[in-house]
Design an enzyme around this catalytic site. Structure first.
Site, PDB file in Angstrom:
ATOM      1  N   ALA A  14      10.939   2.704  -1.179  1.00 28.51           N
ATOM      2  CA  ALA A  14      12.236   2.017  -1.155  1.00 28.51           C
ATOM      3  C   ALA A  14      12.142   0.691  -1.908  1.00 28.51           C
ATOM      4  CB  ALA A  14      12.677   1.775   0.290  1.00 28.51           C
ATOM      5  N   ALA A  15      11.005   0.003  -1.794  1.00 30.93           N
ATOM      6  CA  ALA A  15      10.860  -1.292  -2.474  1.00 30.93           C
ATOM      7  C   ALA A  15      10.852  -1.111  -3.992  1.00 30.93           C
ATOM      8  CB  ALA A  15       9.586  -1.991  -2.005  1.00 30.93           C
TER       9      ALA A  15
ATOM     10  N   GLY B 293       7.007   1.046   3.277  1.00 28.63           N
ATOM     11  CA  GLY B 293       8.244   1.117   2.489  1.00 28.63           C
ATOM     12  C   GLY B 293       8.062   0.995   0.986  1.00 28.63           C
ATOM     13  N   SER B 294       6.911   1.418   0.458  1.00 23.78           N
ATOM     14  CA  SER B 294       6.679   1.209  -0.981  1.00 23.78           C
ATOM     15  C   SER B 294       7.725   1.925  -1.845  1.00 23.78           C
ATOM     16  CB  SER B 294       5.262   1.621  -1.382  1.00 23.78           C
ATOM     17  OG  SER B 294       5.101   2.993  -1.224  1.00 23.78           O
TER      18      SER B 294
ATOM     19  N   ASP C  34      14.482   1.974   6.092  1.00 19.23           N
ATOM     20  CA  ASP C  34      13.592   1.350   5.093  1.00 19.23           C
ATOM     21  C   ASP C  34      14.392   0.653   3.996  1.00 19.23           C
ATOM     22  OD1 ASP C  34      11.580   2.570   6.496  1.00 19.23           O
ATOM     23  OD2 ASP C  34      10.542   3.364   4.721  1.00 19.23           O
TER      24      ASP C  34
ATOM     25  N   GLY D 220       3.442   3.526   5.414  1.00 20.77           N
ATOM     26  CA  GLY D 220       4.471   3.069   6.360  1.00 20.77           C
ATOM     27  C   GLY D 220       5.008   1.690   6.052  1.00 20.77           C
TER      28      GLY D 220
ATOM     29  N   PRO E 211       0.825  -1.205   0.000  1.00 23.69           N
ATOM     30  CA  PRO E 211       0.000   0.000   0.000  1.00 23.69           C
ATOM     31  C   PRO E 211       0.864   1.262   0.000  1.00 23.69           C
ATOM     32  CG  PRO E 211      -0.396  -1.340   1.981  1.00 23.69           C
ATOM     33  CD  PRO E 211       0.637  -2.055   1.171  1.00 23.69           C
TER      34      PRO E 211
HETATM   35  O1  PMV Z   1       6.615   5.834   6.981  1.00 26.40           O
HETATM   36  P1  PMV Z   1       7.798   5.014   6.649  1.00 26.40           P
HETATM   37  O2  PMV Z   1       7.518   3.594   6.460  1.00 26.40           O
HETATM   38  O3  PMV Z   1       8.620   5.558   5.532  1.00 26.40           O
HETATM   39  O4  PMV Z   1       8.741   5.014   7.935  1.00 26.40           O
HETATM   40  C1  PMV Z   1       9.346   6.179   8.371  1.00 26.40           C
HETATM   41  C2  PMV Z   1      10.188   5.912   9.572  1.00 26.40           C
HETATM   42  C3  PMV Z   1      10.704   7.165  10.256  1.00 26.40           C
HETATM   43  O5  PMV Z   1      11.467   6.719  11.360  1.00 26.40           O
HETATM   44  C4  PMV Z   1       9.562   8.021  10.746  1.00 26.40           C
HETATM   45  C5  PMV Z   1      11.568   7.985   9.309  1.00 26.40           C
HETATM   46  C6  PMV Z   1      12.917   7.368   8.989  1.00 26.40           C
HETATM   47  O6  PMV Z   1      13.522   7.823   8.016  1.00 26.40           O
HETATM   48  O7  PMV Z   1      13.385   6.462   9.688  1.00 26.40           O
END
Ligand code: PMV
Length: 326
Positions: free
Chosen positions: A109-110, A106-107, A151, A104, A100
């Site tokens: 980075a993936a 990691g779409s 991520d 949160g 999704p």
């Molecule tokens: O929302 P996501 O899955 O990209 O996670 C972010 C995680 C944070 O700690 C809020 C930011 C980071 O760069 O680590």
């Protein structure tokens, strides 16, 4: 030239989001049930020439201007530099993902990692995995501003990791299996904005924020011990304590709190938001045999999409998502 296809998994942060940006430890695991996929095909016509990008989920269908500052153009430039490729051949890049977006998992980075892997396969080139990770990190900076790097690292290496920004990550060896429910609130959230809000808060009240970051850091350290040596139920209270700290940082939301309460009420050992917060996913640690029942309670509380995952101590041999010929 043959077609090449490669994928990369999603991820969740178990402990330590936000504090990890400020050099406190965090723990993340890959989620293989969801994947980003990149397929590279030769462009037969050759006219017009260039790299054609097709990503139906984000309504994108166009030539990629390789000189632009589009994150994917930057990715292709950096990759070409790394493998000493003077010019890209005429190709189609097709992207799809079951991760999704903006939730949160990691779409972004993936997608980067899947593209790098597929292009390396297509071009018959190779790069050390550390360099794949570092390229994905460069692109994370375009999406997120000041990413910690957690991520891209967990997605590239596809292993549970203990991560401190700016230091080599450590693989986590699970002492015992544990089951998690990942439940999507359905609210999109922009990590960039939430991370910027936390930074503003930290600038205004440094002592208060530093203290919370310390609390979260020591929760991650305690959690690591439990993940490696058990008993896993003891992770529940640590997740709840992490959530309380995240609430103080102002990154939770009524909907996330509601889902978390619903999971706890239905019998989860612990629950918290995962990732940037405000929207996106919550995670709940549950007894395996009660996962379906607690998922149903979450669905009733308004969760939009639910994944149940059981992490086992047996580690799967990792080929870092080697691209496959199609
Ligand atoms: O929302 P996501 O899955 O990209 O996670 C972010 C995680 C944070 O700690 C809020 C930011 C980071 O760069 O680590």
């Amino acid at each position: 030239m043959n077609n090449y296809q490669a994928s990369a998994p999603g991820k969740i942060i178990l402990f330590g989001e936000h504090a990890v940006v400020y050099q406190r430890p965090a723990i993340a695991i890959p989620v293989h049930q969801v994947q980003a996929m990149a397929t590279i095909r030769p462009r037969e016509t050759g006219n017009p020439t260039g790299v054609w990008l097709e990503a139906p989920q984000i309504n994108m269908q166009s030539f990629l201007d390789l000189n632009s500052d589009h994150p994917l153009a930057i990715l292709l430039r950096l990759l070409a530099e790394a493998i000493h490729l003077p010019d890209y051949p005429n190709i189609d890049i097709h992207l799809s993902s079951t991760i999704p977006l903006a939730s949160g998992m990691g779409s972004g980075a993936a997608i980067s990692v899947a593209i790098i892997r597929a292009l390396l396969g297509y071009l018959d080139a190779s790069l050390p995995v550390e360099q794949v990770n570092s390229l994905a990190y460069q692109i994370e900076k375009k999406y997120h501003g000041t990413p910690s790097g957690i991520d891209n690292t967990v997605i590239t290496y596809e292993q549970p990791i203990y991560f401190v920004r700016g230091t080599p990550f450590q693989k986590l060896h699970l002492g015992q299996e544990f089951t998690l429910i990942i439940a999507d609130s359905g609210l999109p959230s922009t990590t960039l904005e939430v991370v910027a809000d936390v930074r503003r808060g930290w600038q205004e009240e440094p002592e208060f924020f530093e203290e919370i970051f310390d609390q979260i850091g020591s929760i991650s350290t305690d959690a690591r011990q439990i993940i490696e040596h058990g008993p896993v139920e003891a992770l529940g209270p640590l997740m709840n304590a992490n959530q309380a700290a995240l609430r103080k940082l102002g990154v939770s939301s009524p909907k996330l709190d509601y889902l978390i309460d619903a999971a706890l009420f239905a019998g989860a050992y612990g629950a918290k938001l995962s990732g940037g917060g405000r929207g996106g996913n919550i995670i709940a640690l549950v007894e395996k045999k009660r996962a379906e029942e607690i998922s149903a309670a979450l669905q009733q509380a308004g969760a939009k999409n639910i994944i149940i995952t059981t992490e086992t101590p047996v580690s799967i041999p990792n080929n870092y998502g080697k691209p496959i010929l199609r």
